[in-house]
Enzyme design. Structure first.
Site, PDB file in Angstrom:
ATOM      1  N   PRO A  11       0.793  -1.227   0.000  1.00 51.76           N
ATOM      2  CA  PRO A  11       0.000   0.000   0.000  1.00 51.76           C
ATOM      3  C   PRO A  11       0.825   1.278   0.000  1.00 51.76           C
ATOM      4  CG  PRO A  11      -0.122  -1.089   2.136  1.00 51.76           C
ATOM      5  CD  PRO A  11       0.540  -2.055   1.192  1.00 51.76           C
ATOM      6  N   ASN A  12       0.306   2.241  -0.718  1.00 51.79           N
ATOM      7  CA  ASN A  12       0.874   3.597  -0.833  1.00 51.79           C
ATOM      8  C   ASN A  12       2.148   3.671  -1.670  1.00 51.79           C
ATOM      9  OD1 ASN A  12      -1.102   5.028   0.773  1.00 51.79           O
ATOM     10  ND2 ASN A  12      -0.277   3.899   2.521  1.00 51.79           N
ATOM     11  N   ARG A  19       5.318  10.848  -2.468  1.00 52.31           N
ATOM     12  CA  ARG A  19       5.151  10.450  -1.078  1.00 52.31           C
ATOM     13  C   ARG A  19       6.471  10.574  -0.303  1.00 52.31           C
ATOM     14  NH1 ARG A  19       4.743   4.362   1.171  1.00 52.31           N
ATOM     15  NH2 ARG A  19       4.273   4.951   3.296  1.00 52.31           N
ATOM     16  N   ASN A  75       7.665  -5.850  -0.981  1.00 51.33           N
ATOM     17  CA  ASN A  75       7.696  -4.733  -0.042  1.00 51.33           C
ATOM     18  C   ASN A  75       6.268  -4.615   0.482  1.00 51.33           C
ATOM     19  OD1 ASN A  75       7.730  -2.399   1.411  1.00 51.33           O
ATOM     20  ND2 ASN A  75       8.829  -1.179  -0.118  1.00 51.33           N
ATOM     21  N   HIS A  81       4.173  -4.354   9.263  1.00 54.78           N
ATOM     22  CA  HIS A  81       4.134  -4.207  10.717  1.00 54.78           C
ATOM     23  C   HIS A  81       2.822  -4.699  11.322  1.00 54.78           C
ATOM     24  CE1 HIS A  81       7.407  -1.715   9.361  1.00 54.78           C
ATOM     25  NE2 HIS A  81       6.568  -0.897   8.759  1.00 54.78           N
ATOM     26  N   ASP A  88       1.080 -15.299   7.018  1.00 55.37           N
ATOM     27  CA  ASP A  88       0.587 -16.675   6.875  1.00 55.37           C
ATOM     28  C   ASP A  88       0.594 -17.118   5.411  1.00 55.37           C
ATOM     29  OD1 ASP A  88       0.247 -16.862   9.592  1.00 55.37           O
ATOM     30  OD2 ASP A  88      -1.938 -16.685   9.563  1.00 55.37           O
ATOM     31  N   GLU A  99      12.259  -9.819   1.396  1.00 57.21           N
ATOM     32  CA  GLU A  99      11.517  -8.649   1.893  1.00 57.21           C
ATOM     33  C   GLU A  99      12.357  -7.405   1.608  1.00 57.21           C
ATOM     34  OE1 GLU A  99      10.893  -8.860   6.125  1.00 57.21           O
ATOM     35  OE2 GLU A  99      10.125  -6.802   6.223  1.00 57.21           O
ATOM     36  N   HIS A 101      12.600  -3.056   1.789  1.00 58.47           N
ATOM     37  CA  HIS A 101      12.112  -1.737   2.215  1.00 58.47           C
ATOM     38  C   HIS A 101      13.023  -0.674   1.633  1.00 58.47           C
ATOM     39  CE1 HIS A 101       9.276  -3.580   4.856  1.00 58.47           C
ATOM     40  NE2 HIS A 101      10.234  -4.385   5.285  1.00 58.47           N
ATOM     41  N   LEU A 102      12.407   0.371   1.109  1.00 59.17           N
ATOM     42  CA  LEU A 102      13.200   1.487   0.581  1.00 59.17           C
ATOM     43  C   LEU A 102      13.968   2.159   1.706  1.00 59.17           C
ATOM     44  CD1 LEU A 102      10.277   2.738  -1.601  1.00 59.17           C
ATOM     45  CD2 LEU A 102      12.508   2.135  -2.548  1.00 59.17           C
ATOM     46  N   SER A 103      13.279   2.432   2.813  1.00 57.55           N
ATOM     47  CA  SER A 103      13.919   3.084   3.957  1.00 57.55           C
ATOM     48  C   SER A 103      14.499   2.019   4.884  1.00 57.55           C
ATOM     49  CB  SER A 103      12.885   3.932   4.710  1.00 57.55           C
ATOM     50  OG  SER A 103      11.871   3.090   5.264  1.00 57.55           O
ATOM     51  N   ARG A 112       7.783   0.747  13.330  1.00 57.21           N
ATOM     52  CA  ARG A 112       8.278   0.266  12.030  1.00 57.21           C
ATOM     53  C   ARG A 112       9.449  -0.703  12.196  1.00 57.21           C
ATOM     54  NH1 ARG A 112       5.761   3.598   8.172  1.00 57.21           N
ATOM     55  NH2 ARG A 112       5.435   5.656   9.054  1.00 57.21           N
TER      56      ARG A 112
HETATM   57  C1  DQA Z   1       8.347   0.843   3.715  1.00 62.65           C
HETATM   58  C2  DQA Z   1       8.458   1.100   5.218  1.00 62.65           C
HETATM   59  C3  DQA Z   1       7.108   0.980   5.896  1.00 62.65           C
HETATM   60  O1  DQA Z   1       7.223   1.224   7.286  1.00 62.65           O
HETATM   61  C4  DQA Z   1       6.134   1.988   5.316  1.00 62.65           C
HETATM   62  O2  DQA Z   1       4.850   1.834   5.893  1.00 62.65           O
HETATM   63  C5  DQA Z   1       6.085   1.930   3.835  1.00 62.65           C
HETATM   64  C6  DQA Z   1       7.307   1.733   3.065  1.00 62.65           C
HETATM   65  C7  DQA Z   1       9.672   1.099   2.973  1.00 62.65           C
HETATM   66  O3  DQA Z   1       9.767   0.691   1.823  1.00 62.65           O
HETATM   67  O4  DQA Z   1      10.588   1.722   3.521  1.00 62.65           O
HETATM   68  O5  DQA Z   1       5.028   2.151   3.233  1.00 62.65           O
HETATM   69  O6  DQA Z   1       8.007  -0.525   3.517  1.00 62.65           O
END
Ligand code: DQA
Length: 146
Positions: A11-12, A19, A75, A81, A88, A99, A101-103, A112
């Site tokens: 999501p997002n 963003r 991602n 979280h 599952d 897995e 994550h950008l950050s 987080r």
């Molecule tokens: C994220 C980190 C998550 O905490 C956050 O909700 C995201 C992006 C990342 O790619 O750093 O939407 O997964």
């Protein structure tokens, strides 16, 4: 035969570019996907990308993965979280799961810093921005069973 790598964006992530660019960079999701397709072509692997803002859609995509794909890069974004359902679904898979994550989630808010996915994934890449996806692609391709 079954050599395709599935890349799921949660999501997002469709809002990347606009963003919080100070946290997630200025690349759009389309630019990230383009970089992935171009690297995949160089590496001779097939990929498919999928983005959804809906937990159930992500669960269903993961459920369908065993039949079609050889590895999963995900991602899960905020669902990292919170989602026992995505965790599952991943447990159903017998394939490498990376897995991404950008950050660097471990440098951020306490909520987080806990991933419900990390201990059911093969490995995690966090904090390298868009490069993290390319690293994940290299990891997944290297781990695919011959
Ligand atoms: C994220 C980190 C998550 O905490 C956050 O909700 C995201 C992006 C990342 O790619 O750093 O939407 O997964």
């Amino acid at each position: 035969m079954k050599k395709k790598i599935l890349i799921i964006h949660g999501p997002n992530l469709n809002m990347l570019g606009k963003r919080e660019p100070e946290t997630y960079g200025s690349d759009t999701l389309e630019e990230i996907d383009r970089a992935l397709f171009s690297r995949a072509q160089q590496m001779g692997v097939d990929i498919e990308t999928f983005q959804s803002n809906h937990e159930g859609e992500i669960v269903e995509k993961i459920q369908s993965a065993s039949r079609i794909y050889a590895a999963l890069i995900i991602n899960p974004a905020a669902y990292t979280h919170t989602s026992i359902a995505i965790r599952d679904a991943i447990l159903l898979l017998d394939m490498p799961v990376i897995e991404v994550h950008l950050s660097n989630i471990y440098k951020r808010e306490a909520f987080r810093q806990r991933s419900l996915i990390a201990d059911v994934a093969t490995g995690q890449i966090s904090g390298f921005g868009r490069l993290g996806y390319v690293l994940a692609l290299e990891a997944a391709a290297g781990l695919i069973k011959p």
